[in-house]
Design a protein around this motif. Structure first.
Motif, PDB file in Angstrom:
ATOM      1  N   GLY A  52      -3.522  30.075  30.578  1.00 63.25           N
ATOM      2  CA  GLY A  52      -3.296  29.514  31.906  1.00 63.25           C
ATOM      3  C   GLY A  52      -1.950  28.824  31.945  1.00 63.25           C
ATOM      4  O   GLY A  52      -1.243  28.742  30.931  1.00 63.25           O
ATOM      5  N   ARG A  53      -1.614  28.325  33.091  1.00 62.70           N
ATOM      6  CA  ARG A  53      -0.316  27.661  33.266  1.00 62.70           C
ATOM      7  C   ARG A  53      -0.410  26.181  32.953  1.00 62.70           C
ATOM      8  O   ARG A  53      -1.363  25.515  33.314  1.00 62.70           O
ATOM      9  N   ASP A  54       0.597  25.676  32.276  1.00 61.82           N
ATOM     10  CA  ASP A  54       0.771  24.244  32.020  1.00 61.82           C
ATOM     11  C   ASP A  54      -0.503  23.541  31.534  1.00 61.82           C
ATOM     12  O   ASP A  54      -0.980  22.593  32.171  1.00 61.82           O
ATOM     13  N   PRO A  55      -1.068  23.951  30.416  1.00 63.32           N
ATOM     14  CA  PRO A  55      -2.320  23.342  29.962  1.00 63.32           C
ATOM     15  C   PRO A  55      -2.182  21.860  29.633  1.00 63.32           C
ATOM     16  O   PRO A  55      -3.169  21.127  29.688  1.00 63.32           O
ATOM     17  N   TYR A  56      -0.986  21.417  29.332  1.00 65.95           N
ATOM     18  CA  TYR A  56      -0.777  20.001  29.015  1.00 65.95           C
ATOM     19  C   TYR A  56      -1.120  19.104  30.202  1.00 65.95           C
ATOM     20  O   TYR A  56      -1.352  17.914  30.032  1.00 65.95           O
ATOM     21  N   ARG A  57      -1.198  19.658  31.387  1.00 64.36           N
ATOM     22  CA  ARG A  57      -1.624  18.880  32.552  1.00 64.36           C
ATOM     23  C   ARG A  57      -3.110  18.518  32.451  1.00 64.36           C
ATOM     24  O   ARG A  57      -3.592  17.659  33.157  1.00 64.36           O
ATOM     25  N   ASN A  58      -3.822  19.215  31.562  1.00 69.56           N
ATOM     26  CA  ASN A  58      -5.237  18.962  31.334  1.00 69.56           C
ATOM     27  C   ASN A  58      -5.447  18.275  29.974  1.00 69.56           C
ATOM     28  O   ASN A  58      -6.512  18.345  29.380  1.00 69.56           O
ATOM     29  N   PHE A  59      -4.406  17.630  29.483  1.00 70.99           N
ATOM     30  CA  PHE A  59      -4.406  17.043  28.147  1.00 70.99           C
ATOM     31  C   PHE A  59      -5.546  16.053  27.915  1.00 70.99           C
ATOM     32  O   PHE A  59      -6.209  16.087  26.877  1.00 70.99           O
ATOM     33  N   ASP A  60      -5.791  15.168  28.862  1.00 70.69           N
ATOM     34  CA  ASP A  60      -6.841  14.161  28.672  1.00 70.69           C
ATOM     35  C   ASP A  60      -8.200  14.814  28.408  1.00 70.69           C
ATOM     36  O   ASP A  60      -8.957  14.355  27.557  1.00 70.69           O
TER      37      ASP A  60
ATOM     38  N   TYR B 194     -11.702  18.868  22.370  1.00 72.47           N
ATOM     39  CA  TYR B 194     -11.407  19.539  21.106  1.00 72.47           C
ATOM     40  C   TYR B 194     -11.198  18.586  19.934  1.00 72.47           C
ATOM     41  O   TYR B 194     -10.792  19.015  18.853  1.00 72.47           O
ATOM     42  N   ALA B 195     -11.525  17.327  20.098  1.00 71.22           N
ATOM     43  CA  ALA B 195     -11.370  16.346  19.016  1.00 71.22           C
ATOM     44  C   ALA B 195     -12.208  16.723  17.795  1.00 71.22           C
ATOM     45  O   ALA B 195     -11.815  16.443  16.662  1.00 71.22           O
ATOM     46  N   LYS B 196     -13.314  17.387  18.005  1.00 70.03           N
ATOM     47  CA  LYS B 196     -14.202  17.768  16.895  1.00 70.03           C
ATOM     48  C   LYS B 196     -13.546  18.757  15.930  1.00 70.03           C
ATOM     49  O   LYS B 196     -14.029  18.960  14.827  1.00 70.03           O
TER      50      LYS B 196
ATOM     51  N   TYR C 253      -6.406  23.575  12.847  1.00 71.64           N
ATOM     52  CA  TYR C 253      -7.169  24.382  13.796  1.00 71.64           C
ATOM     53  C   TYR C 253      -6.368  24.586  15.076  1.00 71.64           C
ATOM     54  O   TYR C 253      -5.676  23.672  15.549  1.00 71.64           O
ATOM     55  N   LYS C 254      -6.451  25.791  15.649  1.00 72.38           N
ATOM     56  CA  LYS C 254      -5.775  26.109  16.895  1.00 72.38           C
ATOM     57  C   LYS C 254      -6.804  26.542  17.924  1.00 72.38           C
ATOM     58  O   LYS C 254      -7.650  27.384  17.640  1.00 72.38           O
ATOM     59  N   VAL C 255      -6.720  25.990  19.121  1.00 73.66           N
ATOM     60  CA  VAL C 255      -7.597  26.371  20.228  1.00 73.66           C
ATOM     61  C   VAL C 255      -6.753  27.188  21.198  1.00 73.66           C
ATOM     62  O   VAL C 255      -5.687  26.743  21.623  1.00 73.66           O
ATOM     63  N   VAL C 256      -7.198  28.390  21.530  1.00 66.25           N
ATOM     64  CA  VAL C 256      -6.475  29.234  22.476  1.00 66.25           C
ATOM     65  C   VAL C 256      -6.731  28.730  23.886  1.00 66.25           C
ATOM     66  O   VAL C 256      -7.876  28.534  24.296  1.00 66.25           O
ATOM     67  N   VAL C 257      -5.654  28.498  24.616  1.00 74.32           N
ATOM     68  CA  VAL C 257      -5.737  28.033  26.000  1.00 74.32           C
ATOM     69  C   VAL C 257      -4.870  28.960  26.842  1.00 74.32           C
ATOM     70  O   VAL C 257      -3.657  28.993  26.668  1.00 74.32           O
TER      71      VAL C 257
ATOM     72  N   TYR D 133      -3.669  24.935  21.564  1.00 73.61           N
ATOM     73  CA  TYR D 133      -3.765  23.476  21.522  1.00 73.61           C
ATOM     74  C   TYR D 133      -4.023  23.111  20.070  1.00 73.61           C
ATOM     75  O   TYR D 133      -4.893  23.690  19.415  1.00 73.61           O
ATOM     76  N   LEU D 134      -3.260  22.171  19.535  1.00 77.33           N
ATOM     77  CA  LEU D 134      -3.360  21.740  18.141  1.00 77.33           C
ATOM     78  C   LEU D 134      -4.002  20.354  18.133  1.00 77.33           C
ATOM     79  O   LEU D 134      -3.310  19.341  18.283  1.00 77.33           O
ATOM     80  N   PRO D 135      -5.331  20.277  18.006  1.00 78.56           N
ATOM     81  CA  PRO D 135      -6.051  19.008  18.155  1.00 78.56           C
ATOM     82  C   PRO D 135      -5.608  17.911  17.188  1.00 78.56           C
ATOM     83  O   PRO D 135      -5.550  16.746  17.563  1.00 78.56           O
ATOM     84  N   GLU D 136      -5.274  18.285  15.965  1.00 76.35           N
ATOM     85  CA  GLU D 136      -4.936  17.282  14.958  1.00 76.35           C
ATOM     86  C   GLU D 136      -3.666  16.498  15.315  1.00 76.35           C
ATOM     87  O   GLU D 136      -3.551  15.316  14.999  1.00 76.35           O
ATOM     88  N   ILE D 137      -2.735  17.148  15.982  1.00 79.44           N
ATOM     89  CA  ILE D 137      -1.500  16.457  16.379  1.00 79.44           C
ATOM     90  C   ILE D 137      -1.389  16.318  17.897  1.00 79.44           C
ATOM     91  O   ILE D 137      -0.345  15.915  18.413  1.00 79.44           O
ATOM     92  N   GLU D 138      -2.464  16.676  18.594  1.00 83.70           N
ATOM     93  CA  GLU D 138      -2.551  16.540  20.052  1.00 83.70           C
ATOM     94  C   GLU D 138      -1.310  17.094  20.747  1.00 83.70           C
ATOM     95  O   GLU D 138      -0.651  16.435  21.544  1.00 83.70           O
ATOM     96  N   SER D 139      -1.008  18.343  20.400  1.00 86.88           N
ATOM     97  CA  SER D 139       0.165  19.034  20.930  1.00 86.88           C
ATOM     98  C   SER D 139      -0.220  20.452  21.319  1.00 86.88           C
ATOM     99  O   SER D 139      -1.290  20.936  20.972  1.00 86.88           O
ATOM    100  N   TYR D 140       0.690  21.126  21.988  1.00 90.65           N
ATOM    101  CA  TYR D 140       0.492  22.503  22.399  1.00 90.65           C
ATOM    102  C   TYR D 140       1.616  23.362  21.828  1.00 90.65           C
ATOM    103  O   TYR D 140       2.679  22.858  21.471  1.00 90.65           O
TER     104      TYR D 140
END
Length: 183
Positions: free
Chosen positions: A96-104, A110-112, A90-94, A48-55
């Motif tokens: 599991g399947r389809d993590p973007y479903r947990n985007f909110d 991970y905004a910090k 910064y990269k956060v390791v996630v 998960y790439l917090p700065e651009i809110e992408s995976y």
């Protein structure tokens, strides 16, 4: 006696599926992680790439980002992220399947990390596990990585099995661990 033998055989057969279910499967995908990925992970499904809110999907080598209300799967980031530096963000390791479903949740959680720039990445790692990653500065195939080591100054050196015979192939004075050649 015959009944006892059949009962024992039945007991063994009944336990076989139980034993098979107790086995553990380990999946290692170090070789497929990108050079800009963080060190320390033997297996990664997504970053998960917090700065651009992408995976980023590591096995499929795809970025996943929002375009309006839709998720886009692409080999590259859109032009709006042209200035984003994958090596510094910064990269956060996630896993599991389809993590973007947990985007909110990820977005808040991970905004910090949006401005954090001190994460060590694979490209600059001296960990031999990452020497097999395509494009790594040491650029070695898996069989060669174990013949390589890093000295105290971070300079890579080839192990030389002839060193003990007085032939150091011009490598200079190196520190040798007697047990390294046994592996």
């Amino acid at each position: 006696m015959k009944k006892l033998l059949l009962l024992g055989l039945f007991g063994i057969v009944a336990l076989l599926p139980y034993r098979a279910s107790a086995q553990i499967s380990i999946n290692v995908n170090i070789g497929s992680q990108p050079l800009w990925g963080p060190v320390g992970y033997d297996h990664v499904d997504y970053y998960y790439l917090p700065e651009i809110e992408s995976y980023y999907n590591v096995p499929d080598r795809q970025f996943i980002y929002r375009e309006g209300s839709r998720w886009i799967f692409s080999a590259s980031l859109p032009s709006r992220y042209r200035g984003y530096d994958l090596y510094n963000g910064y990269k956060v390791v996630v896993n599991g399947r389809d993590p973007y479903r947990n985007f909110d949740n990820d977005r808040v959680r991970y905004a910090k990390y949006k401005k954090v720039r001190n994460q060590k990445i694979i490209k600059y790692s001296d960990d031999p596990r990452y020497y097999v990653v395509k494009g790594h500065p040491h650029g070695m195939p898996p069989g060669q990585a174990k013949k390589y080591y890093s000295d105290d100054r971070g300079n890579g050196k080839w192990k030389d099995k002839d060193k003990d015979k007085g032939n150091d192939r011009g490598h200079g004075k190196d520190k040798w661990n007697k047990h390294d050649d046994d592996h």
